[in-house]
Design a protein around this motif. Structure first.
Motif, PDB file in Angstrom:
ATOM      1  N   GLN A 256       4.622   4.383 -13.008  1.00  0.00           N
ATOM      2  CA  GLN A 256       3.751   3.387 -12.365  1.00  0.00           C
ATOM      3  C   GLN A 256       4.047   3.358 -10.866  1.00  0.00           C
ATOM      4  O   GLN A 256       5.170   3.133 -10.446  1.00  0.00           O
ATOM      5  CB  GLN A 256       4.003   2.004 -12.968  1.00  0.00           C
ATOM      6  N   VAL A 257       2.991   3.599 -10.089  1.00  0.00           N
ATOM      7  CA  VAL A 257       3.148   3.597  -8.639  1.00  0.00           C
ATOM      8  C   VAL A 257       3.246   2.164  -8.138  1.00  0.00           C
ATOM      9  O   VAL A 257       2.450   1.306  -8.517  1.00  0.00           O
ATOM     10  CB  VAL A 257       1.966   4.311  -7.979  1.00  0.00           C
ATOM     11  N   GLN A 258       4.227   1.930  -7.296  1.00  0.00           N
ATOM     12  CA  GLN A 258       4.410   0.592  -6.737  1.00  0.00           C
ATOM     13  C   GLN A 258       4.915   0.691  -5.305  1.00  0.00           C
ATOM     14  O   GLN A 258       5.766   1.533  -5.003  1.00  0.00           O
ATOM     15  CB  GLN A 258       5.405  -0.206  -7.587  1.00  0.00           C
ATOM     16  N   LEU A 259       4.351  -0.139  -4.441  1.00  0.00           N
ATOM     17  CA  LEU A 259       4.810  -0.253  -3.065  1.00  0.00           C
ATOM     18  C   LEU A 259       5.132  -1.725  -2.812  1.00  0.00           C
ATOM     19  O   LEU A 259       4.307  -2.597  -3.112  1.00  0.00           O
ATOM     20  CB  LEU A 259       3.749   0.207  -2.070  1.00  0.00           C
ATOM     21  N   VAL A 260       6.290  -1.987  -2.258  1.00  0.00           N
ATOM     22  CA  VAL A 260       6.718  -3.359  -2.016  1.00  0.00           C
ATOM     23  C   VAL A 260       7.169  -3.492  -0.565  1.00  0.00           C
ATOM     24  O   VAL A 260       8.157  -2.870  -0.153  1.00  0.00           O
ATOM     25  CB  VAL A 260       7.861  -3.770  -2.965  1.00  0.00           C
ATOM     26  N   GLU A 261       6.427  -4.304   0.187  1.00  0.00           N
ATOM     27  CA  GLU A 261       6.789  -4.551   1.584  1.00  0.00           C
ATOM     28  C   GLU A 261       7.743  -5.730   1.682  1.00  0.00           C
ATOM     29  O   GLU A 261       7.714  -6.651   0.857  1.00  0.00           O
ATOM     30  CB  GLU A 261       5.548  -4.879   2.434  1.00  0.00           C
ATOM     31  N   SER A 262       8.561  -5.697   2.694  1.00  0.00           N
ATOM     32  CA  SER A 262       9.448  -6.814   3.009  1.00  0.00           C
ATOM     33  C   SER A 262       9.763  -6.790   4.490  1.00  0.00           C
ATOM     34  O   SER A 262       9.469  -5.800   5.181  1.00  0.00           O
ATOM     35  CB  SER A 262      10.744  -6.746   2.180  1.00  0.00           C
ATOM     36  N   GLY A 263      10.348  -7.879   4.974  1.00  0.00           N
ATOM     37  CA  GLY A 263      10.796  -7.923   6.361  1.00  0.00           C
ATOM     38  C   GLY A 263       9.934  -8.740   7.297  1.00  0.00           C
ATOM     39  O   GLY A 263      10.265  -8.887   8.475  1.00  0.00           O
ATOM     40  N   GLY A 264       8.820  -9.259   6.803  1.00  0.00           N
ATOM     41  CA  GLY A 264       7.986 -10.078   7.660  1.00  0.00           C
ATOM     42  C   GLY A 264       8.623 -11.431   7.938  1.00  0.00           C
ATOM     43  O   GLY A 264       9.658 -11.777   7.385  1.00  0.00           O
ATOM     44  N   GLY A 265       7.979 -12.186   8.820  1.00  0.00           N
ATOM     45  CA  GLY A 265       8.495 -13.502   9.154  1.00  0.00           C
ATOM     46  C   GLY A 265       7.913 -14.022  10.439  1.00  0.00           C
ATOM     47  O   GLY A 265       6.941 -13.471  10.969  1.00  0.00           O
TER      48      GLY A 265
ATOM     49  N   MET B  17       9.029   2.305  -2.236  1.00  0.00           N
ATOM     50  CA  MET B  17       8.044   2.923  -3.096  1.00  0.00           C
ATOM     51  C   MET B  17       8.700   3.434  -4.370  1.00  0.00           C
ATOM     52  O   MET B  17       9.831   3.930  -4.329  1.00  0.00           O
ATOM     53  CB  MET B  17       7.352   4.054  -2.353  1.00  0.00           C
ATOM     54  N   SER B  18       7.994   3.328  -5.460  1.00  0.00           N
ATOM     55  CA  SER B  18       8.474   3.844  -6.734  1.00  0.00           C
ATOM     56  C   SER B  18       7.308   4.433  -7.501  1.00  0.00           C
ATOM     57  O   SER B  18       6.144   4.125  -7.242  1.00  0.00           O
ATOM     58  CB  SER B  18       9.148   2.733  -7.547  1.00  0.00           C
ATOM     59  N   GLY B  19       7.638   5.305  -8.438  1.00  0.00           N
ATOM     60  CA  GLY B  19       6.614   5.932  -9.258  1.00  0.00           C
ATOM     61  C   GLY B  19       6.047   7.210  -8.675  1.00  0.00           C
ATOM     62  O   GLY B  19       5.179   7.832  -9.295  1.00  0.00           O
ATOM     63  N   PHE B  20       6.498   7.574  -7.499  1.00  0.00           N
ATOM     64  CA  PHE B  20       6.079   8.840  -6.900  1.00  0.00           C
ATOM     65  C   PHE B  20       7.113   9.208  -5.837  1.00  0.00           C
ATOM     66  O   PHE B  20       7.915   8.385  -5.403  1.00  0.00           O
ATOM     67  CB  PHE B  20       4.689   8.723  -6.268  1.00  0.00           C
ATOM     68  N   THR B  21       7.072  10.466  -5.440  1.00  0.00           N
ATOM     69  CA  THR B  21       8.000  10.900  -4.403  1.00  0.00           C
ATOM     70  C   THR B  21       7.302  10.941  -3.056  1.00  0.00           C
ATOM     71  O   THR B  21       6.137  11.344  -2.950  1.00  0.00           O
ATOM     72  CB  THR B  21       8.577  12.291  -4.714  1.00  0.00           C
ATOM     73  N   LEU B  22       8.012  10.548  -2.063  1.00  0.00           N
ATOM     74  CA  LEU B  22       7.468  10.407  -0.725  1.00  0.00           C
ATOM     75  C   LEU B  22       6.910  11.717  -0.185  1.00  0.00           C
ATOM     76  O   LEU B  22       5.923  11.712   0.563  1.00  0.00           O
ATOM     77  CB  LEU B  22       8.572   9.864   0.189  1.00  0.00           C
TER      78      LEU B  22
END
Length: 119
Positions: free
Chosen positions: A1-10, A24-29
């Motif tokens: 399962q492809v997943q992208l998770v952003e963080s670091g905003g504020g 990123m997970s579920g695929f290779t960059l």
């Protein structure tokens, strides 16, 4: 399962810095170009930066060039966006995407992270 998770905003003051991460997970960059997009209230979504997952080639929208730096860590399958000299007009929700500049229905998006530049 492809997943992208952003963080670091504020919330940051004008002239300040933030570093966004896109895990990123579920695929290779290596297989993708990864883009950072942003959307401010009342504005269309715009692509602001792009990096090749395979060779690290980068590109930037003119308005962020020289202030933002995109990079990748292949071992961590993560792309970063270092944002310096932030301006109030950089306020937006920032997304990472498995494409650059022009997206299609086949692309994968993260959920977005809010960046607010205000004094």
């Amino acid at each position: 399962q492809v997943q992208l998770v952003e963080s670091g905003g504020g919330l940051v003051q004008p002239g300040g810095s933030l570093r966004l991460s896109c895990e990123m997970s579920g695929f290779t960059l290596d297989r993708y170009r990864i883009g950072w997009f942003r959307q401010a209230p009342g504005n269309e979504r715009e692509g602001i930066s792009c990096i090749s997952g395979s060779d690290g080639t980068t590109a930037y929208l003119h308005s962020v060039k020289g202030r933002f730096t995109i990079s990748r860590d292949k071992a961590k399958n993560t792309v970063y966006l270092q944002m310096n000299s932030l301006k109030p007009e950089d306020t937006a929700v920032y997304y990472c995407v498995t494409n650059c500049w022009v997206t299609s229905q086949h692309d994968y998006w993260g959920q977005g992270t809010q960046v607010t530049v205000s004094s």
